[in-house]
Design a protein around this motif. Structure first.
Motif, mmCIF file in Angstrom:
data_model
loop_
_atom_site.group_PDB
_atom_site.id
_atom_site.type_symbol
_atom_site.label_atom_id
_atom_site.label_comp_id
_atom_site.label_asym_id
_atom_site.label_seq_id
_atom_site.Cartn_x
_atom_site.Cartn_y
_atom_site.Cartn_z
ATOM 1 N N PRO A 182 0.840 -1.207 0.000
ATOM 2 C CA PRO A 182 0.000 0.000 0.000
ATOM 3 C C PRO A 182 0.874 1.257 0.000
ATOM 4 N N ILE A 183 0.327 2.340 -0.548
ATOM 5 C CA ILE A 183 1.078 3.593 -0.666
ATOM 6 C C ILE A 183 0.275 4.742 -0.080
ATOM 7 N N ILE A 184 0.959 5.604 0.683
ATOM 8 C CA ILE A 184 0.446 6.910 1.060
ATOM 9 C C ILE A 184 1.232 7.929 0.251
ATOM 10 N N ALA A 185 0.566 8.708 -0.586
ATOM 11 C CA ALA A 185 1.232 9.715 -1.410
ATOM 12 C C ALA A 185 0.806 11.101 -0.942
ATOM 13 N N ILE A 186 1.785 11.929 -0.601
ATOM 14 C CA ILE A 186 1.512 13.299 -0.166
ATOM 15 C C ILE A 186 2.110 14.257 -1.191
ATOM 16 N N ILE A 187 1.254 15.113 -1.741
ATOM 17 C CA ILE A 187 1.685 16.111 -2.725
ATOM 18 C C ILE A 187 1.568 17.474 -2.061
ATOM 19 N N THR A 188 2.689 18.182 -1.954
ATOM 20 C CA THR A 188 2.695 19.468 -1.268
ATOM 21 C C THR A 188 2.780 20.613 -2.264
ATOM 22 N N GLY A 189 2.298 21.788 -1.852
ATOM 23 C CA GLY A 189 2.436 22.986 -2.673
ATOM 24 C C GLY A 189 1.117 23.651 -3.000
ATOM 25 N N LYS A 190 1.235 24.851 -3.578
ATOM 26 C CA LYS A 190 0.082 25.631 -4.030
ATOM 27 C C LYS A 190 0.280 25.992 -5.499
ATOM 28 N N GLY A 191 -0.828 26.207 -6.197
ATOM 29 C CA GLY A 191 -0.707 26.606 -7.587
ATOM 30 C C GLY A 191 -2.012 26.522 -8.338
ATOM 31 N N PRO A 192 -2.019 26.992 -9.597
ATOM 32 C CA PRO A 192 -3.269 27.146 -10.351
ATOM 33 C C PRO A 192 -3.971 25.861 -10.717
ATOM 34 N N GLN A 193 -3.261 24.748 -10.847
ATOM 35 C CA GLN A 193 -3.886 23.504 -11.286
ATOM 36 C C GLN A 193 -4.231 22.555 -10.128
ATOM 37 N N LYS A 194 -4.083 23.027 -8.911
ATOM 38 C CA LYS A 194 -4.313 22.160 -7.758
ATOM 39 C C LYS A 194 -5.752 21.654 -7.713
ATOM 40 N N ALA A 195 -6.723 22.540 -7.896
ATOM 41 C CA ALA A 195 -8.130 22.142 -7.825
ATOM 42 C C ALA A 195 -8.469 21.112 -8.905
ATOM 43 N N TYR A 196 -7.895 21.292 -10.098
ATOM 44 C CA TYR A 196 -8.140 20.352 -11.193
ATOM 45 C C TYR A 196 -7.681 18.949 -10.821
ATOM 46 N N TYR A 197 -6.477 18.841 -10.267
ATOM 47 C CA TYR A 197 -5.957 17.515 -9.922
ATOM 48 C C TYR A 197 -6.628 16.943 -8.682
ATOM 49 N N GLN A 198 -7.046 17.788 -7.758
ATOM 50 C CA GLN A 198 -7.799 17.284 -6.611
ATOM 51 C C GLN A 198 -9.096 16.627 -7.071
ATOM 52 N N GLU A 199 -9.742 17.226 -8.056
ATOM 53 C CA GLU A 199 -10.970 16.647 -8.599
ATOM 54 C C GLU A 199 -10.685 15.308 -9.281
ATOM 55 N N ARG A 200 -9.582 15.228 -10.010
ATOM 56 C CA ARG A 200 -9.202 13.975 -10.656
ATOM 57 C C ARG A 200 -8.926 12.881 -9.636
ATOM 58 N N ILE A 201 -8.242 13.250 -8.556
ATOM 59 C CA ILE A 201 -7.942 12.276 -7.506
ATOM 60 C C ILE A 201 -9.233 11.744 -6.888
ATOM 61 N N GLN A 202 -10.160 12.635 -6.593
ATOM 62 C CA GLN A 202 -11.443 12.217 -6.016
ATOM 63 C C GLN A 202 -12.204 11.305 -6.965
ATOM 64 N N HIS A 203 -12.147 11.624 -8.257
ATOM 65 C CA HIS A 203 -12.821 10.779 -9.255
ATOM 66 C C HIS A 203 -12.222 9.372 -9.267
ATOM 67 N N LEU A 204 -10.887 9.272 -9.238
ATOM 68 C CA LEU A 204 -10.241 7.961 -9.246
ATOM 69 C C LEU A 204 -10.576 7.170 -7.989
ATOM 70 N N GLN A 205 -10.659 7.864 -6.863
ATOM 71 C CA GLN A 205 -10.994 7.176 -5.610
ATOM 72 C C GLN A 205 -12.441 6.687 -5.618
ATOM 73 N N ARG A 206 -13.359 7.535 -6.117
ATOM 74 C CA ARG A 206 -14.762 7.117 -6.193
ATOM 75 C C ARG A 206 -14.943 5.937 -7.133
ATOM 76 N N ALA A 207 -14.123 5.893 -8.184
ATOM 77 C CA ALA A 207 -14.213 4.807 -9.164
ATOM 78 C C ALA A 207 -13.452 3.561 -8.719
ATOM 79 N N ALA A 208 -12.930 3.588 -7.507
ATOM 80 C CA ALA A 208 -12.208 2.445 -6.927
ATOM 81 C C ALA A 208 -11.011 2.031 -7.778
#
Length: 443
Positions: free
Chosen positions: A288-314
């Protein structure tokens, strides 16, 4: 057009108020350190300021004050921070064809005011490039008017970054390239580059720089250190909100901790990491992996949404991804506690290097890094302190190899040893050797 506006405005200001010139009698060494960006997210320029002050020089550190600078700078009496006023918020609601030139005009006026009148005359002006427009032209004008020696610290090329969003054939990109090449030849007393490959390029067409060019590799600051004990690691993992639930499994080696830092900009394609984790997760025999991505920037919200989508899709079983904003101290500690660092920096010029990898090595953390650019081998040595990849499939293979079994654990241990060795050369040593005598702060 922008260069012409910059020159005209600067000349008008000179006519109205001629700035005082540098006098060698004022102080032994005085330096204006300029970054047309957030000081708190410009570690290399902060390190310059710290090194100069450490050797008794006076520093005026100039840039935007959006995130906290390093605490050592805030408490150092030899360092004075001069925040640049940000462009008016109203410009964001105006079309770019109008707001773009107005923003540059604002930068011209504020830069000239701070460099020429809010700060005392200095012996040296050390300016970060990029951003290139209007920084280089204003820096050149100031150096002439005040009798200041100009040094450009080349982190990358401004025009190649611009080409990444507008295309190399765009008229503004071609203009920006010409501007950077001409001022690069005309402006500096000396040039610093972050890689040997960049130093070679600057001496060749289209730059053809004849003044001194030398390489000052990024090195980790003292805050980035390897762990000294497993108890130290456990205490931090149990304190950090993102890892406290998994601390015992991470300590036991049953769960792997990877970390990546980013400004969430287009030059780092986090789809590579997400796709690699999806592929990795299909192999049920891997840890198992815990991945932590640090930082701020313009594309953060876009990738957060992608991450949530992948998690919801199992699609990420046994994988948890967190995005975090950490203090410098906590970020340094996180690096030293992780099993592997991941760097997705894609060089627009092919000859710059990501400082985040330098920090990882300083913390004794091996890396898996995107490798498809010329200067990659100046920092990451394949099989010694890290692994390169170009595709998500290759990154997934690296993760599977390192995290699957005892043989992978042995390879990871060898890479960690190499990372510690690479990180043992610190910023102060490199800076003293390369730049200290040039600025005159060392005998």
């Amino acid at each position: 057009m922008i260069a012409a506006i910059a020159f005209t405005c600067a000349v008008l200001l000179v006519i109205i108020l001629f700035p005082s010139r540098y006098s060698p009698a004022t102080t032994k060494v005085s330096v204006q350190v300029l970054v047309l960006g957030d000081i708190g997210r410009s570690p290399r320029m902060q390190y310059h300021a710290s090194s100069i002050a450490k050797h008794g020089g006076r520093v005026d550190l100039i840039g935007y004050h959006e995130s906290p600078p390093h605490p050592d700078l805030l408490s150092n009496p030899r360092v004075k921070i001069h925040p640049l006023p940000p462009p008016p918020a109203a410009l964001k609601s105006i079309p770019f064809l109008v707001s773009g030139p107005l923003k540059v005009l604002w930068q011209i006026l504020t830069l000239f005011h701070v460099l020429a009148y809010k700060t005392s005359p200095a012996r040296w002006l050390l300016v970060q490039n990029p951003p290139t427009i209007p920084t280089l032209l204003i820096a050149l004008i100031i150096s002439v008017l005040r009798g200041t020696h100009l040094i450009i610290d080349w982190h990358n090329y401004g025009w190649t970054i611009l080409a990444g969003t507008r295309g190399a054939s765009h008229a503004f990109v071609r203009l920006s390239k010409a501007y950077e090449c001409v001022l690069g030849r005309a402006a500096p007393t000396a040039n610093i580059t972050v890689t040997h490959a960049m130093a070679r390029q600057l001496k060749e067409p289209p730059y053809s720089i004849k003044s001194l060019v030398f390489t000052l590799h990024d090195r980790p600051a003292e805050i980035f250190q390897p762990l000294t004990s497993s108890a130290e690691r456990r205490d931090f993992l149990e304190r950090l909100p993102e890892t406290k639930e998994f601390a015992s499994n991470i300590m036991a080696g049953e769960t792997k901790l990877i970390v990546s830092s980013t400004s969430w900009t287009p030059d780092e394609d986090f789809s590579l990491l997400l796709d690699a984790l999806v592929t990795y997760a299909k192999d049920g025999s891997s840890s198992p992996i815990i991945a932590i991505i640090t930082g701020k920037g313009p594309q953060k919200a876009y990738y957060q949404e992608r991450i949530q989508h992948l998690q919801r899709a199992a699609q990420l079983p046994n994988i948890r991804i967190f995005t975090a904003w950490l203090t410098v101290e906590d970020y340094a500690m996180l690096l030293s506690c992780a099993d592997l660092g991941v760097c997705l920096h894609m060089s627009s010029s092919g000859v710059d290097l990501p400082m985040k990898v330098v920090d990882m090595f300083g913390s004794g953390l091996p890396v898996a890094a995107y490798s498809a650019y010329e200067s990659f081998g100046e920092l990451v040595k394949e099989g010694e302190n890290g692994c390169g990849f170009e595709t998500a499939v290759e990154l997934a293979a690296v993760l599977s190899r390192l995290f699957r079994d005892h043989e992978g654990a042995q390879e990871l241990h060898r890479l960690r040893t190499g990372a510690r060795k690479e990180g043992s050369l610190r910023w102060d040593e490199e800076w003293d050797r390369v730049l200290g005598r040039v600025l005159g702060v060392m005998d």
